[in-house]
Scaffold this motif. Structure first.
Motif, PDB file in Angstrom:
ATOM      1  N   VAL B 120     -37.656 -32.783 -42.677  1.00 41.47           N
ATOM      2  CA  VAL B 120     -38.035 -31.531 -42.025  1.00 41.47           C
ATOM      3  C   VAL B 120     -39.482 -31.593 -41.543  1.00 41.47           C
ATOM      4  CG1 VAL B 120     -38.197 -29.057 -42.297  1.00 41.47           C
ATOM      5  CG2 VAL B 120     -36.426 -30.314 -43.489  1.00 41.47           C
ATOM      6  N   SER B 121     -40.378 -32.096 -42.419  1.00 38.10           N
ATOM      7  CA  SER B 121     -41.792 -32.111 -42.036  1.00 38.10           C
ATOM      8  C   SER B 121     -41.996 -32.943 -40.774  1.00 38.10           C
ATOM      9  CB  SER B 121     -42.638 -32.696 -43.162  1.00 38.10           C
ATOM     10  OG  SER B 121     -42.717 -31.789 -44.215  1.00 38.10           O
ATOM     11  N   ILE B 122     -41.386 -34.126 -40.746  1.00 27.95           N
ATOM     12  CA  ILE B 122     -41.593 -34.983 -39.579  1.00 27.95           C
ATOM     13  C   ILE B 122     -40.890 -34.405 -38.355  1.00 27.95           C
ATOM     14  CG2 ILE B 122     -41.115 -37.277 -38.654  1.00 27.95           C
ATOM     15  CD1 ILE B 122     -41.764 -38.389 -41.367  1.00 27.95           C
ATOM     16  N   ALA B 123     -39.719 -33.798 -38.578  1.00 28.19           N
ATOM     17  CA  ALA B 123     -39.048 -33.161 -37.439  1.00 28.19           C
ATOM     18  C   ALA B 123     -39.910 -32.049 -36.875  1.00 28.19           C
ATOM     19  CB  ALA B 123     -37.695 -32.610 -37.870  1.00 28.19           C
ATOM     20  N   VAL B 124     -40.510 -31.239 -37.762  1.00 23.73           N
ATOM     21  CA  VAL B 124     -41.397 -30.174 -37.286  1.00 23.73           C
ATOM     22  C   VAL B 124     -42.559 -30.779 -36.521  1.00 23.73           C
ATOM     23  CG1 VAL B 124     -43.052 -28.437 -38.036  1.00 23.73           C
ATOM     24  CG2 VAL B 124     -40.802 -28.474 -39.033  1.00 23.73           C
ATOM     25  N   GLY B 125     -43.165 -31.839 -37.104  1.00 21.15           N
ATOM     26  CA  GLY B 125     -44.305 -32.461 -36.445  1.00 21.15           C
ATOM     27  C   GLY B 125     -43.951 -32.965 -35.060  1.00 21.15           C
ATOM     28  N   LEU B 126     -42.833 -33.681 -34.961  1.00 19.32           N
ATOM     29  CA  LEU B 126     -42.456 -34.263 -33.670  1.00 19.32           C
ATOM     30  C   LEU B 126     -42.124 -33.172 -32.653  1.00 19.32           C
ATOM     31  CD1 LEU B 126     -40.272 -37.312 -34.706  1.00 19.32           C
ATOM     32  CD2 LEU B 126     -42.512 -37.324 -33.652  1.00 19.32           C
ATOM     33  N   THR B 127     -41.320 -32.200 -33.068  1.00 20.32           N
ATOM     34  CA  THR B 127     -40.903 -31.176 -32.107  1.00 20.32           C
ATOM     35  C   THR B 127     -42.100 -30.348 -31.641  1.00 20.32           C
ATOM     36  OG1 THR B 127     -39.067 -30.993 -33.636  1.00 20.32           O
ATOM     37  CG2 THR B 127     -39.002 -29.608 -31.689  1.00 20.32           C
ATOM     38  N   ALA B 128     -42.929 -29.956 -32.604  1.00 23.26           N
ATOM     39  CA  ALA B 128     -44.089 -29.145 -32.223  1.00 23.26           C
ATOM     40  C   ALA B 128     -44.985 -29.935 -31.285  1.00 23.26           C
ATOM     41  CB  ALA B 128     -44.860 -28.717 -33.462  1.00 23.26           C
ATOM     42  N   MET B 129     -45.147 -31.236 -31.567  1.00 22.43           N
ATOM     43  CA  MET B 129     -45.981 -32.071 -30.709  1.00 22.43           C
ATOM     44  C   MET B 129     -45.386 -32.142 -29.304  1.00 22.43           C
ATOM     45  SD  MET B 129     -45.689 -35.270 -29.311  1.00 22.43           S
ATOM     46  CE  MET B 129     -44.706 -36.315 -30.341  1.00 22.43           C
ATOM     47  N   ILE B 130     -44.044 -32.330 -29.232  1.00 18.71           N
ATOM     48  CA  ILE B 130     -43.433 -32.429 -27.904  1.00 18.71           C
ATOM     49  C   ILE B 130     -43.667 -31.140 -27.122  1.00 18.71           C
ATOM     50  CG2 ILE B 130     -41.219 -32.577 -26.702  1.00 18.71           C
ATOM     51  CD1 ILE B 130     -40.322 -34.510 -28.873  1.00 18.71           C
ATOM     52  N   ILE B 131     -43.479 -29.990 -27.796  1.00 17.56           N
ATOM     53  CA  ILE B 131     -43.709 -28.721 -27.104  1.00 17.56           C
ATOM     54  C   ILE B 131     -45.152 -28.629 -26.636  1.00 17.56           C
ATOM     55  CG2 ILE B 131     -43.796 -26.225 -27.403  1.00 17.56           C
ATOM     56  CD1 ILE B 131     -41.474 -26.430 -29.268  1.00 17.56           C
ATOM     57  N   ALA B 132     -46.090 -28.913 -27.578  1.00 19.03           N
ATOM     58  CA  ALA B 132     -47.502 -28.752 -27.245  1.00 19.03           C
ATOM     59  C   ALA B 132     -47.903 -29.682 -26.109  1.00 19.03           C
ATOM     60  CB  ALA B 132     -48.360 -29.015 -28.476  1.00 19.03           C
ATOM     61  N   VAL B 133     -47.462 -30.942 -26.191  1.00 25.14           N
ATOM     62  CA  VAL B 133     -47.906 -31.906 -25.184  1.00 25.14           C
ATOM     63  C   VAL B 133     -47.253 -31.615 -23.833  1.00 25.14           C
ATOM     64  CG1 VAL B 133     -47.754 -34.313 -24.543  1.00 25.14           C
ATOM     65  CG2 VAL B 133     -48.561 -33.693 -26.778  1.00 25.14           C
ATOM     66  N   THR B 134     -45.973 -31.224 -23.846  1.00 27.90           N
ATOM     67  CA  THR B 134     -45.328 -30.890 -22.576  1.00 27.90           C
ATOM     68  C   THR B 134     -46.038 -29.719 -21.911  1.00 27.90           C
ATOM     69  OG1 THR B 134     -43.303 -31.449 -23.729  1.00 27.90           O
ATOM     70  CG2 THR B 134     -43.079 -30.531 -21.541  1.00 27.90           C
ATOM     71  N   LEU B 135     -46.258 -28.685 -22.712  1.00 31.28           N
ATOM     72  CA  LEU B 135     -46.942 -27.501 -22.181  1.00 31.28           C
ATOM     73  C   LEU B 135     -48.340 -27.871 -21.694  1.00 31.28           C
ATOM     74  CD1 LEU B 135     -46.175 -24.533 -22.009  1.00 31.28           C
ATOM     75  CD2 LEU B 135     -47.396 -24.158 -24.134  1.00 31.28           C
ATOM     76  N   GLY B 136     -49.049 -28.642 -22.543  1.00 33.14           N
ATOM     77  CA  GLY B 136     -50.414 -29.017 -22.204  1.00 33.14           C
ATOM     78  C   GLY B 136     -50.475 -29.862 -20.953  1.00 33.14           C
ATOM     79  N   SER B 137     -49.582 -30.861 -20.846  1.00 39.44           N
ATOM     80  CA  SER B 137     -49.636 -31.721 -19.659  1.00 39.44           C
ATOM     81  C   SER B 137     -49.251 -30.933 -18.420  1.00 39.44           C
ATOM     82  CB  SER B 137     -48.692 -32.912 -19.768  1.00 39.44           C
ATOM     83  OG  SER B 137     -48.527 -33.292 -21.070  1.00 39.44           O
ATOM     84  N   PHE B 138     -48.248 -30.055 -18.566  1.00 39.33           N
ATOM     85  CA  PHE B 138     -47.840 -29.259 -17.412  1.00 39.33           C
ATOM     86  C   PHE B 138     -49.008 -28.425 -16.907  1.00 39.33           C
ATOM     87  CE2 PHE B 138     -46.116 -25.275 -15.682  1.00 39.33           C
ATOM     88  CZ  PHE B 138     -45.393 -25.799 -14.632  1.00 39.33           C
ATOM     89  N   ILE B 139     -49.663 -27.718 -17.828  1.00 39.29           N
ATOM     90  CA  ILE B 139     -50.777 -26.867 -17.410  1.00 39.29           C
ATOM     91  C   ILE B 139     -51.927 -27.717 -16.888  1.00 39.29           C
ATOM     92  CG2 ILE B 139     -52.534 -25.287 -18.288  1.00 39.29           C
ATOM     93  CD1 ILE B 139     -50.335 -24.001 -19.909  1.00 39.29           C
ATOM     94  N   GLY B 140     -52.173 -28.847 -17.565  1.00 39.43           N
ATOM     95  CA  GLY B 140     -53.256 -29.718 -17.122  1.00 39.43           C
ATOM     96  C   GLY B 140     -53.017 -30.264 -15.727  1.00 39.43           C
ATOM     97  N   VAL B 141     -51.781 -30.729 -15.467  1.00 42.01           N
ATOM     98  CA  VAL B 141     -51.480 -31.288 -14.149  1.00 42.01           C
ATOM     99  C   VAL B 141     -51.558 -30.203 -13.087  1.00 42.01           C
ATOM    100  CG1 VAL B 141     -49.639 -32.278 -12.754  1.00 42.01           C
ATOM    101  CG2 VAL B 141     -50.120 -33.215 -14.983  1.00 42.01           C
ATOM    102  N   MET B 142     -51.005 -29.040 -13.403  1.00 43.76           N
ATOM    103  CA  MET B 142     -51.049 -27.939 -12.435  1.00 43.76           C
ATOM    104  C   MET B 142     -52.495 -27.592 -12.100  1.00 43.76           C
ATOM    105  SD  MET B 142     -48.219 -26.861 -11.404  1.00 43.76           S
ATOM    106  CE  MET B 142     -47.014 -28.127 -11.573  1.00 43.76           C
ATOM    107  N   ALA B 143     -53.321 -27.455 -13.154  1.00 45.23           N
ATOM    108  CA  ALA B 143     -54.711 -27.057 -12.932  1.00 45.23           C
ATOM    109  C   ALA B 143     -55.469 -28.144 -12.186  1.00 45.23           C
ATOM    110  CB  ALA B 143     -55.387 -26.751 -14.264  1.00 45.23           C
ATOM    111  N   GLY B 144     -55.160 -29.405 -12.503  1.00 41.09           N
ATOM    112  CA  GLY B 144     -55.902 -30.470 -11.858  1.00 41.09           C
ATOM    113  C   GLY B 144     -55.457 -30.718 -10.431  1.00 41.09           C
ATOM    114  N   TYR B 145     -54.150 -30.549 -10.188  1.00 41.57           N
ATOM    115  CA  TYR B 145     -53.637 -30.931  -8.874  1.00 41.57           C
ATOM    116  C   TYR B 145     -53.796 -29.822  -7.840  1.00 41.57           C
ATOM    117  CZ  TYR B 145     -50.749 -33.157  -5.395  1.00 41.57           C
ATOM    118  OH  TYR B 145     -50.319 -33.727  -4.248  1.00 41.57           O
ATOM    119  N   PHE B 146     -53.444 -28.607  -8.237  1.00 36.07           N
ATOM    120  CA  PHE B 146     -53.541 -27.492  -7.284  1.00 36.07           C
ATOM    121  C   PHE B 146     -54.855 -26.759  -7.502  1.00 36.07           C
ATOM    122  CE2 PHE B 146     -49.006 -28.074  -8.091  1.00 36.07           C
ATOM    123  CZ  PHE B 146     -48.595 -28.405  -6.813  1.00 36.07           C
TER     124      PHE B 146
END
Lengths: 335, 331
Positions: B120-146
């Motif tokens: 459970v701990s590792i599943a939480v870690g991985l899933t939360a990381m995927i959410i955070a990084v996806t969200l972060g990269s999306f916002i980062g790319v949007m902010a940087g590109y447009f």
């Protein structure tokens, strides 16, 4: 610089307002009922009147503005009155806790010293440990001291404080019986003995937090020293015959401290947040513990106020870090 | 052939290829597939891996982390005791053959609980990381590109950075655990809640890093070339920008796993995590604190697992960062 400070201060106001709104709406959306503990025998109309007495009858935006007024206007006036003996705030309603029915800020004022002593002490100790370690391990890069230092700081960085705290309690509190495992807040420092008792009970929480902080700060210190040690001015200083001590401790250290100071300032509010866990481990009844009990008890004004105080700390220290950076490093110009 | 040998030979062959191709008269056309010009490939990821392997700490950490992953994934298949099975007669047992790591106050096997908790701990870690990084990269790319989105998105990031995260996490978890538990069942509801709460409060760092990198990339010639042949923004981002910001994203992702695991166990430790019959490492630690005087091993074991995993992940992140930094690669 002054322009920049004023602009940032003005920008901090909408930020803080927005944060308070977020916290308020989060609390508003919660399904919890502050009157959930009231016995079922209480008739509904009485319950309704209790709800109104708590100020819950109105729409959320009215309560939000009311809370803003209480926080930014009534409370400062009250403390002003306390200090100068005036009576501006007479008849004004302060923020009242649902739990204890006493003003929120009185409770906070009781709890702040414990948190400040433990957290403040640990931060000072942590920085004092971290800076020499960072300097030495950067100066002797890849030496055994550096290897050990980096490894230990990596461990300190990776071990959560609740684990280190519990392990310390087991070793030093239970097995060796050196230090008490529970922080006694009622202890008053009157003479030497009670002072020693205070020191003894502070040792463990302060060590746990200090280790954690030291691990982070020393990594920054090492990186920053390494950046500076390779610079041209260091070679110049050596070339003109300055002693190694002067070069490192005066020229390099001063320049490397600039980013570290800002990191320290930025880290302070998170330490308050992190202290929440350490306080829970050692049963220190500081701000963090207050927040947790308030969350459990659905004490909305208390939760709102304490969380907002944390937010103010963060915004304030971010601002301080930015200003410090500009003041310390003349190459940085914000205008 | 050793790695250095191979590299040296590869270097020579590249040199030969280069000199040969620069010769004034060549009857051959250039190869159809310039990437595989020699008979051996030399890709960026191969270089990264080579550099990564020279980071001793990171390699040890990678092996240990793989061990932990095997322990929580394969372990329950080999050690088949149900972690929630209550055997009250065997409660509080020490390290015996039937229970190698002892049992807890209800006689549940600690080894099985550690495996289940780690899952459970590792599943939480991985899933939360995927959410955070996806969200972060999306916002980062949007902010940087447009350019138009840059200011508002970055203001939002700063606002999020100013939020007191741990108190807010506590608030979110306490306030919304009931409704979510009712909708998705107690375990799944809390999982969704914790994962999304951690994800929603830790995307800011990666967004900032990605934005900075995208801003730098946008000035490069290949972007200009791609734009001049009329590449639409969507393909521009997916084909040209994202692959080039992969390395900071991967470093941020690795370090994000560590933070997410720590945050989850901190929440569990404060009693606000998963329900009691649903073990995670933080929860096991929290449950054992009451009896730590009598049974210290029950506190120490989950704590060691949390620390070990986080330490490994941090070391891997460090190694990755070093390996992906072209300035020090090949030293």
């Amino acid at each position: 610089m002054l322009n920049f400070t004023i602009r940032r201060l003005l920008l901090a106001i909408p930020t803080l307002l927005f944060i308070s709104l977020v916290i308020f709406l989060l609390l508003e959306a919660s399904p919890g009922d502050p009157l959930g503990d009231v016995p079922l025998t209480v008739p509904p109309e009485v319950k309704e009147r209790m709800r109104e007495a708590l100020g819950l009858g109105q729409a959320w935006y009215i309560r939000y503005v009311l809370w803003l007024k209480q926080f930014f206007w009534v409370e400062p006036l009250f403390w002003f009155d306390q200090v100068f003996g005036t009576s501006f705030s007479d008849g004004m309603q302060r923020i009242i806790s649902f739990q204890s029915r006493s003003p929120v800020f009185d409770v906070i004022a009781q709890r702040v010293p414990q948190t400040l002593i433990v957290v403040g002490m640990s931060y000072v100790v942590g920085v004092m440990i971290a800076i020499p370690i960072g300097i030495l391990s950067a100066y002797k890069q890849y030496s055994w001291f550096d290897q050990v230092g980096t490894f230990v700081s990596m461990i300190g960085f990776s071990m959560p404080t609740f684990f280190t705290g519990v392990v310390m309690i087991i070793i030093f509190g239970v097995k060796l019986q050196w230090f008490p495992s529970v922080y006694d807040t009622t202890l008053e420092v009157r003479d030497w003995d009670s002072f020693m008792a205070q020191v003894r009970q502070m040792v463990m929480p302060v060590t746990v937090l200090a280790l954690y902080n030291a691990a982070q700060v020393s990594r920054f210190m090492r990186a920053s020293m390494l950046d500076n040690l390779g610079q041209d001015y260091v070679r110049t200083a050596r070339a003109k015959g300055l002693g190694e001590r002067t070069v490192v401790l005066k020229h390099v250290l001063r320049n490397s401290l600039i980013p570290v100071v800002t990191v320290i300032a930025l880290g302070l509010p998170t330490v308050f947040g992190g202290a929440l866990i350490t306080e829970q481990v050692f049963k220190v009844n500081g701000l963090g513990q207050l927040l947790i009990t308030a969350i459990y008890a659905n004490d909305l004004p208390m939760v709102l106020t304490v969380t907002f105080l944390f937010a103010i700390l963060i915004v304030m220290f971010t601002l301080i870090a930015d200003i410090l950076y500009g003041v310390l490093d003349p190459r940085i110009r914000y205008d | 052939m050793t790695e250095t040998d191979r590299q040296a030979r590869l270097d020579t062959r590249e040199l030969v290829d280069e000199t040969a191709s620069a010769a004034p008269v060549t009857s051959d056309l250039p190869p159809d597939d310039p990437v595989h010009a020699g008979d051996q490939t030399r890709s960026q990821w191969r270089d990264v891996w080579r550099q990564f392997r020279s980071h001793k700490g990171a390699m040890v950490a990678l092996v240990l982390f793989a061990g932990v992953l095997l322990f929580v994934s394969i372990g329950p298949l080999l050690w088949t005791i149900d972690p929630t099975y209550v055997d009250i007669r065997a409660r509080n047992s020490g390290f015996v053959a039937a229970h190698p790591l002892g049992t807890d106050q209800l006689g549940r096997d600690m080894l099985a609980r550690l495996m289940a908790g780690g899952r459970v701990s590792i599943a939480v870690g991985l899933t939360a990381m995927i959410i955070a990084v996806t969200l972060g990269s999306f916002i980062g790319v949007m902010a940087g590109y447009f350019r138009r989105l840059d200011a508002p998105l970055m203001r939002m990031t700063e606002l999020f950075l100013a939020l007191p995260l741990l108190p807010l996490l506590l608030l979110m978890v306490t306030l919304f655990r009931e409704p979510l538990s009712q909708n998705f069942g107690p375990a799944m509801g809390i999982f969704i809640l914790i994962v999304s709460a951690i994800g929603a409060t830790s995307w800011m760092q990666s967004a900032r890093i990605v934005r900075g990198d995208v801003l730098g990339l946008k000035e490069r010639e290949f972007i200009l070339a791609a734009r001049s042949i009329g590449t639409p923004p969507r393909r521009m981002i997916l084909r040209h920008i994202l692959p080039n910001v992969m390395s900071p994203i991967m470093v941020a992702a690795t370090l994000g796993i560590a933070t997410a695991i720590i945050t989850e166990s901190a929440l569990s430790f404060l009693g606000l995590g998963f329900p009691p019959d649903f073990p995670t490492w933080g929860r096991l630690l929290y449950d054992a604190v009451d009896q730590m005087v009598l049974y210290p091993s029950r506190v120490i074991l989950p704590g060691v697992f949390i620390s070990l995993t986080v330490l490994c992940v941090n070391y891997i992140g460090d190694g990755l960062r070093d390996a992906m930094d072209p300035r020090i690669r090949g030293r």
